[in-house]
Structures are given as C-alpha cells and as structure tokens.
Design an enzyme around this catalytic site. Structure first.
Site, mmCIF file in Angstrom:
data_model
loop_
_atom_site.group_PDB
_atom_site.id
_atom_site.type_symbol
_atom_site.label_atom_id
_atom_site.label_comp_id
_atom_site.label_asym_id
_atom_site.label_seq_id
_atom_site.Cartn_x
_atom_site.Cartn_y
_atom_site.Cartn_z
ATOM 1 N N ARG A 120 0.308 -1.199 0.087
ATOM 2 C CA ARG A 120 0.107 -0.281 -0.015
ATOM 3 C C ARG A 120 0.741 1.276 -0.312
ATOM 4 N NH1 ARG A 120 -5.278 -1.645 3.313
ATOM 5 N NH2 ARG A 120 -6.358 -1.356 0.827
ATOM 6 N N GLN A 125 -1.718 2.765 -5.612
ATOM 7 C CA GLN A 125 -2.685 2.832 -5.457
ATOM 8 C C GLN A 125 -3.769 2.633 -6.456
ATOM 9 O OE1 GLN A 125 -3.239 7.276 -4.132
ATOM 10 N NE2 GLN A 125 -1.719 6.593 -2.024
ATOM 11 N N ASP A 128 -4.686 -1.329 -7.051
ATOM 12 C CA ASP A 128 -5.230 -1.446 -5.368
ATOM 13 C C ASP A 128 -6.499 -1.913 -5.169
ATOM 14 O OD1 ASP A 128 -5.704 -1.897 -2.219
ATOM 15 O OD2 ASP A 128 -5.222 0.266 -1.520
ATOM 16 N N SER A 131 -8.586 -2.030 -1.851
ATOM 17 C CA SER A 131 -9.340 -0.316 -1.612
ATOM 18 C C SER A 131 -10.070 -0.321 -2.694
ATOM 19 C CB SER A 131 -8.627 0.429 -1.817
ATOM 20 O OG SER A 131 -7.722 0.775 -0.887
ATOM 21 N N TYR A 225 -2.212 -0.081 8.788
ATOM 22 C CA TYR A 225 -3.491 -0.995 9.154
ATOM 23 C C TYR A 225 -3.436 -0.916 10.097
ATOM 24 C CZ TYR A 225 -3.954 -3.723 4.431
ATOM 25 O OH TYR A 225 -3.607 -4.016 3.110
HETATM 26 P P1 NAD Z 1 -8.932 -3.042 6.902
HETATM 27 O O1 NAD Z 1 -10.076 -2.762 5.947
HETATM 28 O O2 NAD Z 1 -7.877 -4.101 7.215
HETATM 29 O O3 NAD Z 1 -8.992 -2.766 8.690
HETATM 30 C C1 NAD Z 1 -10.700 -1.459 8.542
HETATM 31 C C2 NAD Z 1 -10.684 -0.738 9.576
HETATM 32 O O4 NAD Z 1 -10.605 -1.383 10.925
HETATM 33 C C3 NAD Z 1 -9.075 -0.190 9.572
HETATM 34 O O5 NAD Z 1 -9.352 0.892 10.027
HETATM 35 C C4 NAD Z 1 -8.668 -0.865 11.040
HETATM 36 O O6 NAD Z 1 -7.683 0.375 11.471
HETATM 37 C C5 NAD Z 1 -9.913 -0.663 11.962
HETATM 38 N N1 NAD Z 1 -9.966 -1.891 12.748
HETATM 39 C C6 NAD Z 1 -9.213 -3.262 13.204
HETATM 40 N N2 NAD Z 1 -9.449 -3.105 14.471
HETATM 41 C C7 NAD Z 1 -9.954 -2.370 14.915
HETATM 42 C C8 NAD Z 1 -10.443 -2.187 16.372
HETATM 43 N N3 NAD Z 1 -10.903 -3.051 17.206
HETATM 44 N N4 NAD Z 1 -11.651 -1.029 16.155
HETATM 45 C C9 NAD Z 1 -11.783 -0.482 15.287
HETATM 46 N N5 NAD Z 1 -11.643 -0.461 14.537
HETATM 47 C C10 NAD Z 1 -10.663 -1.400 13.854
HETATM 48 O O7 NAD Z 1 -8.285 -1.929 6.473
HETATM 49 P P2 NAD Z 1 -8.633 -0.945 4.671
HETATM 50 O O8 NAD Z 1 -9.228 -0.605 5.390
HETATM 51 O O9 NAD Z 1 -8.100 -2.110 4.313
HETATM 52 O O10 NAD Z 1 -6.957 0.305 5.269
HETATM 53 C C11 NAD Z 1 -6.496 1.034 6.893
HETATM 54 C C12 NAD Z 1 -6.367 1.817 6.292
HETATM 55 O O11 NAD Z 1 -5.037 1.356 5.740
HETATM 56 C C13 NAD Z 1 -6.201 2.600 5.509
HETATM 57 O O12 NAD Z 1 -7.663 3.672 6.110
HETATM 58 C C14 NAD Z 1 -5.603 3.986 4.438
HETATM 59 O O13 NAD Z 1 -5.127 4.962 5.403
HETATM 60 C C15 NAD Z 1 -4.436 3.230 5.070
HETATM 61 N N6 NAD Z 1 -4.651 2.359 3.818
HETATM 62 C C16 NAD Z 1 -3.367 2.905 2.676
HETATM 63 C C17 NAD Z 1 -3.060 3.266 1.212
HETATM 64 C C18 NAD Z 1 -1.800 3.207 -0.093
HETATM 65 O O14 NAD Z 1 -1.407 4.232 0.617
HETATM 66 N N7 NAD Z 1 -2.250 2.731 -0.554
HETATM 67 C C19 NAD Z 1 -4.336 2.600 0.279
HETATM 68 C C20 NAD Z 1 -5.365 2.108 1.458
HETATM 69 C C21 NAD Z 1 -5.480 1.728 3.095
#
Ligand code: NAD
Length: 374
Positions: A120, A125, A128, A131, A225
């Site tokens: 990521r 992006q 991805d 996402s 994450y």
């Molecule tokens: P994910 O599907 O793994 O998790 C979903 C959400 O659940 C996350 O925000 C995580 O923090 C939250 N979570 C986990 N345990 C929890 C708990 N006990 N209580 C409440 N919330 C909890 O994550 P995702 O949506 O695929 O991605 C997370 C983050 O990664 C994004 O928001 C972003 O900051 C980052 N991201 C970066 C890129 C990039 O740079 N290219 C791309 C995608 C995502």
C-alpha cells in the site's frame, strides 16, 4: 501474448476481472484478449460488448492457451493445473484461504500474483483492489442500513412536523468505513465513528462525521493497518463504546486486522441494550463478525428486536462498478509488467510492487506458508 478471463466459478461471485471499457488498454499494449462466454453476465458486460471492444469471446476453456489469466477469485487447483508453464495469474489469491491454489500454482510452474499483497504505497494506489472493493462494500453497507431501518436518515421539516435525523455509528474507519460514513452523510444521517488508528480521526471529521475519542491506547500497525488488540483492551473498548451503541439507530461495523479473525466489537449484551428496530450492518461477518451472532448472507433478528445484517460477497452486490474498478486495478498491474510493443511480459522482482504481490514463481513459493486465520 494472450490474456484470458474465465467465468468466475464461485457461487455468489458476480464480478468479472475485465470489463469491455478496459479491453482497448490491453490491445493497445499488443495483447490478444479472450473472454469466456458469459463471464460478464452479472456485470452488464455482454459477449457482444466484449467483441465490440476488441476481445474474442470463446465458449468453454480459455485457460490452456493463455499467457496471463485474470480473475477475481483465485483459480481452483484443477484450473491452475491446465495452465502452461510460465503463465501468469492475477487474482485475490489469499495466502490464508487459498493454500490449495497456491500449491497448484507451484506445481504448474505458474507465476501467481495476489492483489491482497500489493504493497500500500502511493505508486500502487491505482492497483489497490482491496481499496476499490472496500469502497463498494462501504457504500453498500450504508444503503443496507438505510433500507432496513424503519426511520428516515435525513432531517425533514414536514407539514406534519419535524422528523429528526437517524443516528448512524460506524466502527472501523478504513476505506469501507469512510465510504459508509460519506454515503450515510449524503443521505442526511448524523454520523459518528470510531477506529483504533488515531490517523483516521481527521479523515472521519473531513467526511462531516464526529470522531469518538476513547481513553485507550492507539493500535496503529505496519502499512497503515491496525494491530490486533489484547482481550483486556477489547473489553475496555466494548465498555466505552456501549453508550454510543445504545443511542444509535444504525451501527455499521467494518473493523478488520489483516490475516486475523475480525475483532469482536459488539457482544450479545451490548446488542441487547439497543432499541428494538435498530439495525447492525456487519461487513466483517465473513471473517468471524464484529457483532456477536451475525451470519454471512443472513439477517438475524435478536430476541430484543435488533436486526443484524451479515455481509457476504458484498462488493458483488454492486457488480457493475466493483468489476469496473477491479478491472482498472488489474490492468494497471499488468501494464506495470509489460514492456515494449510486442508485448513483453517482464517480471522484475526489483520492483517493490511486483516483488510484494508475487506468491509463486518458477515452481517455488515466494511467501511463507500462513496458517488459516484464528
Ligand atoms: P482494514 O480493512 O484492514 O480494516 C478496516 C478498519 O478497521 C481499519 O481502519 C482498522 O484500523 C479498523 N480496526 C481494526 N481493529 C479495530 C477495532 N478493534 N476497533 C475499531 N476499528 C478497528 O483496513 P483498510 O480499510 O483496508 O485500510 C486501513 C488504512 O490503510 C486506511 O484507512 C489507510 O490509512 C491505509 N491505506 C493506505 C493505502 C495507500 O497508501 N495506498 C491504501 C489503502 C489503505
């Protein structure tokens, strides 16, 4: 060089790996594109549209002559076995749930890429797919909540009096959660959200929602994450969230930790404290469930009159756009591996994206074996 797209075999999978719109990007690179007849049926991509876009449509086997195979779900071991040595596959090849397909790719000498492992980083992006598909799931979750709820989402001033807006709580503010927030806000609900990653607070606020600040340690892990929490912290989080949950009309849960069972955010006791007629939309139902008692693909009614909608194949419930975005992701990844006009497929492991996403190559596994999520 032939790129093939087979029909998805898994029940409930309505997406397709390439849509007619992106075929020209591959033919311009010099690829020949072959689609199995009917592959795009659920995604409004008919055989005729593929043909008009420059692809060949074939009834039956498209795998044996293919240099590159694009799919959403990983190919079954029997399909991997029919590929020629050196062929490339791109799909959601999960190291935790598709061990058999990975073994079969090793035996067949296939280079298999997993979209779940694309790093990521900003350069990746556009590739991805986690996402892009989470975006579809989050949008769908808000609509499901609005549809099941017996209440309006927006504030309404009517001749018969004022209707107060619905209170929507989103737990987990990653890609899916933020999209659920945005969609619920567009429908006029009052939205609040919580996530264990402090970085998500500004993103939540920028969507017009309130971030719930709990007196708990942050759980930011590698790659943006979340980290898994201890049972002690989980219990404390549940206790602190209980009053917010109790006053919500719709709770949407999207929390996940990569490679692990979904964290349990809501116990039966907390659900029993909710008003009859309230709705829980659990996007994590397939990986163990954020809400106790949720079942993938079902709406469970509790004794207290709360309905829990368990997500199953949620991006597939929006097959047109889920496929369109997925197709762009895979085409961007394939383009990264393509050089020259012939075209030449170049697997360059010096590239961080190629290196990170390749699960098998030349008869060997490139990532350690992972036990199924506990
Ligand atoms: P994910 O599907 O793994 O998790 C979903 C959400 O659940 C996350 O925000 C995580 O923090 C939250 N979570 C986990 N345990 C929890 C708990 N006990 N209580 C409440 N919330 C909890 O994550 P995702 O949506 O695929 O991605 C997370 C983050 O990664 C994004 O928001 C972003 O900051 C980052 N991201 C970066 C890129 C990039 O740079 N290219 C791309 C995608 C995502």
């Amino acid at each position: 060089m032939r790129v093939a797209v087979p029909k998805e075999r898994r029940e409930g999978e309505k997406r397709v790996a390439l849509v007619p719109d992106v075929i020209s990007k591959l033919t311009r690179l010099g690829y020949e594109v072959v689609i199995e007849s009917g592959a795009g049926l659920h995604a409004q991509a008919s055989d005729e549209l593929y043909q008009a876009a420059g692809a060949a449509v074939v009834k039956g086997d498209v795998l044996s002559g293919a240099d590159v195979v694009l799919s959403v779900q990983p190919l079954a071991p029997s399909q991997m076995a029919t590929l020629k040595k050196g062929a490339v596959t791109i799909s959601f090849l999960s190291p935790t749930t598709a061990a058999d397909s990975i073994d079969a790719a090793v035996s067949a000498g296939v280079t298999a890429f997993s979209l779940e492992l694309v790093p990521r980083i900003s350069r990746a992006q556009s590739m991805d797919a986690l996402s892009s598909q989470a975006l579809c799931a989050g949008y769908r979750a808000a609509l499901v909540g609005a549809e099941l709820s017996p209440r309006f989402f927006p504030l309404l001033m009517t001749a018969a009096g004022t209707v107060t807006p619905a209170q929507v709580l989103v737990l987990g503010a990653g890609v899916a959660g933020l999209q659920a927030i945005a969609t619920a806000r567009r429908l006029g609900a009052v939205v609040s959200a919580y996530d264990v990653r402090p970085a998500s607070a500004d993103e939540v606020r920028s969507m017009g929602a309130t971030f719930i600040q709990l007196e708990l340690e942050a759980l930011e892990g590698a790659g943006g994450y979340a980290r898994e929490m201890t049972e002690e912290r989980a219990a404390k989080q549940r206790e602190l969230l209980t009053p917010y949950i109790a006053k919500s009309h719709v709770v949407i849960t999207t929390a996940a930790v990569p490679g692990r069972t979904a964290p349990r955010l809501m116990t039966q006791e907390m659900i029993d404290a909710m008003e009859p007629g309230t709705i829980i939309v659990d996007l994590a139902a397939e990986s163990g469930g954020n809400a106790e008692g949720s079942k993938p693909g079902e709406i469970v009614m509790t004794a207290g009159g709360v309905r829990i909608w368990g997500g199953k194949d949620v991006p597939s419930q929006l097959p047109f756009h889920a496929s369109t975005l997925y197709a762009r992701n895979v085409v961007n990844l394939l383009t990264l591996m393509t050089q020259g006009e012939t075209p030449a497929l170049t697997i360059n492991f010096d590239d961080e994206i190629i290196n990170g996403a390749a699960v098998t190559h030349a008869g060997a596994r490139r990532i350690p074996e992972v036990k199924a999520a506990e």
